[in-house]
Design an enzyme around this catalytic site. Structure first.
Site, PDB file in Angstrom:
ATOM      1  N   HIS A 109      -1.086  -0.230  15.679  1.00 51.35           N
ATOM      2  CA  HIS A 109      -0.288  -0.040  14.813  1.00 51.35           C
ATOM      3  C   HIS A 109       1.189  -0.570  15.546  1.00 51.35           C
ATOM      4  O   HIS A 109       2.108  -0.722  14.797  1.00 51.35           O
ATOM      5  CB  HIS A 109      -0.173   1.373  14.505  1.00 51.35           C
ATOM      6  N   LEU A 115      -5.947  -1.399  -0.979  1.00 48.76           N
ATOM      7  CA  LEU A 115      -5.710  -1.491   0.511  1.00 48.76           C
ATOM      8  C   LEU A 115      -6.341  -2.681   1.076  1.00 48.76           C
ATOM      9  O   LEU A 115      -7.601  -2.551   1.486  1.00 48.76           O
ATOM     10  CB  LEU A 115      -6.685  -0.059   1.259  1.00 48.76           C
ATOM     11  N   GLN A 118       1.533  -2.526   5.823  1.00 51.90           N
ATOM     12  CA  GLN A 118       1.999  -1.108   6.562  1.00 51.90           C
ATOM     13  C   GLN A 118       2.216  -1.343   8.062  1.00 51.90           C
ATOM     14  O   GLN A 118       3.140  -0.405   8.527  1.00 51.90           O
ATOM     15  CB  GLN A 118       0.910  -0.166   6.339  1.00 51.90           C
ATOM     16  N   PHE A 119       1.647  -1.907   8.843  1.00 58.41           N
ATOM     17  CA  PHE A 119       1.925  -2.195  10.254  1.00 58.41           C
ATOM     18  C   PHE A 119       1.765  -3.621  10.655  1.00 58.41           C
ATOM     19  O   PHE A 119       0.698  -4.275  10.316  1.00 58.41           O
ATOM     20  CB  PHE A 119       1.040  -1.323  11.046  1.00 58.41           C
ATOM     21  N   GLU A 169       0.558  -1.050  -0.214  1.00 57.56           N
ATOM     22  CA  GLU A 169       0.056  -0.101  -0.033  1.00 57.56           C
ATOM     23  C   GLU A 169       0.825   1.308  -0.017  1.00 57.56           C
ATOM     24  O   GLU A 169       1.564   1.633   0.955  1.00 57.56           O
ATOM     25  CB  GLU A 169      -0.843   0.009   1.180  1.00 57.56           C
ATOM     26  N   GLU A 177      -4.902  -6.214   2.495  1.00 57.95           N
ATOM     27  CA  GLU A 177      -3.984  -7.046   2.860  1.00 57.95           C
ATOM     28  C   GLU A 177      -3.971  -8.619   2.554  1.00 57.95           C
ATOM     29  O   GLU A 177      -2.801  -9.072   2.212  1.00 57.95           O
ATOM     30  CB  GLU A 177      -3.754  -7.177   4.455  1.00 57.95           C
TER      31      GLU A 177
END
Length: 325
Positions: free
Chosen positions: A129, A58, A82-83, A29, A60
């Site tokens: 996160h 977006l 991303q996290f 992303e 996963e």
């Protein structure tokens, strides 16, 4: 040699492998023109083109499915989630598919996938996160799990991860991204996966740790030296597989050990390390092996995370209990 931050070293590792192997592709992303949420892929799309470095929706689960398909066709995907807290959305692809591919196919296929995941506390991220979920993936057979603590290690370990024929979870602590610099060779080099590093020699106590807690442990060791204690710090670097040989050698030398992790006591891999020590080196121990961890609660909100996270003072307190046992 250049003085690089960890994020710069990670970028250089991906640039190196994109140059070396046309089958390496990087996606996730916003990793394209934007260079990713932390700019780890900055300018890579401009340098290697949209077919080698590209954005995904977006989703996963879609990123994981794409990585599986590409790996089966001979590519070496480097996928970014991303996290780390978003891993649950792609868990079936990771644990149900990638981790089993070699066994399921009798060695005919593999999943040469590198999964990059930022994580870790101390940077005041929103909820979900910063979670340390490394224990979750370390307990899944078929996955390798790597956690660098420095720019030098990050570059060498990431190059090794991308070249590995098995899926590698590559965890990047967000607090370490830009907190310090060190010399990193401009040329390519590798660090073997599954090999720990003794970051500080000592004879009275072994601190076994990984990730951002390496920095805290080194600081604790420096302070304890002022009080007359010689403390060794072992950076695991890979938590799956564990370098049991280096762990045991250190404990046999010092006779005392503590294990430090940012994750909660019931999470992470500290309990596994303690078990390995007691199974293999119990006759060398002069004191119980203790742990320094976060509390067994969900990750604290950012206003309270500095109280919740372990730090060098916590490490010193536990170390003294073992040293004076």
């Amino acid at each position: 040699m250049a003085q690089l931050t960890m994020i710069q070293a990670i970028t250089e590792a991906m640039r190196t492998e994109l140059k070396n192997d046309e089958n390496v592709v990087v996606f996730g992303e916003d990793v394209g023109a934007n260079g990713g949420v932390f700019r780890a892929t900055e300018n890579l799309q401009k340098e290697f083109g949209e077919e080698r470095v590209f954005d995904t929706p977006l989703a996963e689960s879609g990123i994981g499915g794409l990585a599986i398909g590409l790996s089966l066709q001979g590519f070496r995907p480097v996928m970014e989630i991303q996290f780390f807290g978003f891993l649950y959305e792609v868990m079936d692809s990771v644990s149900g598919q990638m981790a089993r591919m070699r066994y399921r196919s009798g060695g005919r296929y593999n999943s040469a996938v590198t999964i990059r995941l930022p994580f870790g506390g101390g940077v005041h991220t929103p909820e979900m996160h910063a979670d340390s979920l490394e224990g979750l993936v370390a307990q899944q057979p078929g996955l390798k799990v790597v956690i660098p603590s420095s720019p030098y290690d990050a570059k060498g370990l990431l190059i090794s991860a991308i070249r590995d024929n098995d899926p590698v979870i590559f965890l990047e602590h967000m607090k370490l991204y830009r907190s310090f610099r060190e010399e990193v060779p401009e040329e390519e080099y590798t660090i073997p996966l599954g090999k720990a590093a003794v970051k500080r020699e000592g004879k009275d106590l072994s601190i076994i740790t990984y990730g951002a807690m390496v920095r805290e442990s080194l600081k604790a060791a420096e302070e304890l030296e002022k009080e007359g204690f010689s403390v060794e710090v072992v950076d695991l670097r890979s938590i799956a597989p564990l370098d049991v040989e280096t762990i045991v050698a250190s404990v046999e030398k010092t006779g005392r050990a503590i294990v430090v992790q940012e994750a909660q006591k019931q999470a992470g891999i500290a309990a596994s390390v303690v078990a390995e020590i007691t199974e293999r080196a119990i006759l060398s121990l002069d004191a119980p092996v203790l742990r320094v961890t976060a509390a067994d609660t969900v990750f604290a909100f950012s206003e309270a995370e500095q109280v919740w996270l372990p730090n060098y003072k916590d490490i010193m307190e536990t170390a003294k209990k073992v040293l004076t046992f």
